[in-house]
Design a protein around this motif. Structure first.
Motif, short mmCIF file in Angstrom:
data_model
loop_
_atom_site.label_atom_id
_atom_site.label_comp_id
_atom_site.label_asym_id
_atom_site.label_seq_id
_atom_site.Cartn_x
_atom_site.Cartn_y
_atom_site.Cartn_z
N LYS A 23 39.33 40.79 38.46
CA LYS A 23 40.19 40.44 39.60
C LYS A 23 39.38 39.59 40.60
N THR A 24 38.16 40.03 40.90
CA THR A 24 37.31 39.27 41.82
C THR A 24 36.98 37.90 41.23
N LEU A 25 36.74 37.85 39.93
CA LEU A 25 36.48 36.58 39.26
C LEU A 25 37.64 35.61 39.48
N GLU A 26 38.86 36.08 39.37
CA GLU A 26 40.03 35.23 39.61
C GLU A 26 40.08 34.78 41.07
N ASN B 256 33.90 23.06 46.52
CA ASN B 256 32.61 23.56 46.99
C ASN B 256 31.83 24.15 45.82
N GLN B 257 31.71 23.38 44.75
CA GLN B 257 31.04 23.90 43.57
C GLN B 257 29.61 24.32 43.85
N GLU B 258 28.93 23.63 44.77
CA GLU B 258 27.55 24.00 45.05
C GLU B 258 27.48 25.38 45.71
N LEU B 259 28.58 25.86 46.22
CA LEU B 259 28.61 27.19 46.83
C LEU B 259 29.21 28.24 45.91
N SER B 260 29.70 27.81 44.77
CA SER B 260 30.44 28.72 43.91
C SER B 260 29.58 29.89 43.46
N MET B 261 30.13 31.08 43.66
CA MET B 261 29.47 32.28 43.18
C MET B 261 30.05 32.67 41.84
N LEU B 262 30.95 31.83 41.32
CA LEU B 262 31.62 32.12 40.07
C LEU B 262 30.62 32.36 38.95
N ASP B 263 29.63 31.49 38.82
CA ASP B 263 28.63 31.66 37.77
C ASP B 263 27.84 32.94 37.98
N ASP B 264 27.44 33.22 39.23
CA ASP B 264 26.72 34.46 39.52
C ASP B 264 27.56 35.66 39.10
N LEU B 265 28.84 35.62 39.45
CA LEU B 265 29.72 36.73 39.15
C LEU B 265 29.88 36.90 37.65
N GLN B 266 30.11 35.79 36.94
CA GLN B 266 30.28 35.89 35.49
C GLN B 266 29.02 36.42 34.82
N ASN B 267 27.85 36.03 35.30
CA ASN B 267 26.60 36.50 34.71
C ASN B 267 26.33 37.97 34.97
N ILE C 217 28.86 40.36 35.55
CA ILE C 217 30.09 41.14 35.55
C ILE C 217 29.93 42.47 34.81
N VAL C 218 30.25 43.52 35.54
CA VAL C 218 30.32 44.87 35.01
C VAL C 218 31.57 45.42 35.68
N GLU C 219 32.45 45.94 34.91
CA GLU C 219 33.73 46.35 35.47
C GLU C 219 33.54 47.27 36.68
N ASN C 220 34.06 46.82 37.81
CA ASN C 220 34.06 47.57 39.07
C ASN C 220 32.68 48.02 39.54
N ASP C 221 31.69 47.18 39.39
CA ASP C 221 30.35 47.46 39.89
C ASP C 221 30.40 47.51 41.40
N SER C 222 30.14 48.68 41.98
CA SER C 222 30.24 48.82 43.44
C SER C 222 28.94 48.46 44.15
N GLU C 223 27.90 48.12 43.42
CA GLU C 223 26.64 47.75 44.04
C GLU C 223 26.40 46.24 43.95
N SER C 224 27.43 45.48 43.96
CA SER C 224 27.28 44.03 43.84
C SER C 224 26.69 43.46 45.13
N GLY D 71 45.38 40.17 54.11
CA GLY D 71 46.37 40.76 53.22
C GLY D 71 45.68 41.10 51.92
N SER D 72 46.19 40.59 50.82
CA SER D 72 45.56 40.86 49.52
C SER D 72 44.73 39.68 49.02
N ALA D 73 44.59 38.64 49.85
CA ALA D 73 43.85 37.44 49.44
C ALA D 73 42.44 37.43 50.01
N LEU D 74 41.46 37.18 49.15
CA LEU D 74 40.08 37.02 49.59
C LEU D 74 39.97 35.65 50.27
#
Length: 161
Positions: A14-17, A27-38, A40-47, A55-58
């Motif tokens: 969900k966070t990845l989306e 803002n690709q130079e700021l993207s944490m997408l790669d960090d997140l994908q590398n 990813i552990v389901e519901n890791d609370s120590e990220s 609301g429901s939007a990050l």
């Protein structure tokens, strides 16, 4: 103004989306997408990822890493500090206190903070109390870091060699 709540983001699909929304704004130079994908552990609370929801939007996010004194290259004497990376607020939410709320959250740890500002963001960081780091040439990693020191914590100024 309402109090903005900074939350540790779960490392899940969900966070990845949600992170994909930020990348769409160029803002690709700021993207944490790669960090997140590398990491990813389901519901890791120590990220290391933190964000603010509207609301429901990050709508704002950052990553925050604790660096231990033995790896410190910026402060004298060496000490634990936080490295604040990739602070980003979606365009429609800028100027509304989201970035400040994230920085204030990082400051609440009462540790020195180091960041590498984006181009054209120096005014924001100066407003948040950050100053250009003073360090010697041997420590220069091709960065232009800014630092913030908690009240009562003094850094000995490093001089250029």
């Amino acid at each position: 103004m309402e109090t903005l709540k900074v939350e540790r983001l779960l490392v899940n699909y969900k966070t990845l989306e949600e992170f994909k929304r930020f990348k769409e704004y160029g803002n690709q130079e700021l993207s944490m997408l790669d960090d997140l994908q590398n990491n990813i552990v389901e519901n890791d609370s120590e990220s290391p990822f933190f964000g603010i929801y509207y609301g429901s939007a990050l709508v704002a996010r950052m990553s925050l890493y604790r660096v231990h004194a033995k790896y410190d290259q910026y402060f004298e004497p060496p000490q634990d500090y936080l490295e604040l990376w990739k602070l980003e607020v979606l365009p429609d939410y800028r100027g509304k206190g989201y970035g400040k709320a994230l920085v204030d959250f990082a400051k609440s740890y009462k540790l020195p903070i180091k960041t590498n500002p984006r181009i054209k963001s120096h005014a924001f960081w100066e407003k948040m109390g950050f100053q250009k780091a003073q360090y010697d040439v041997e420590r220069d990693l091709g960065e232009n870091p800014l630092i913030w020191m908690p009240p009562g914590v003094q850094e000995k100024e490093l001089t250029d060699k």
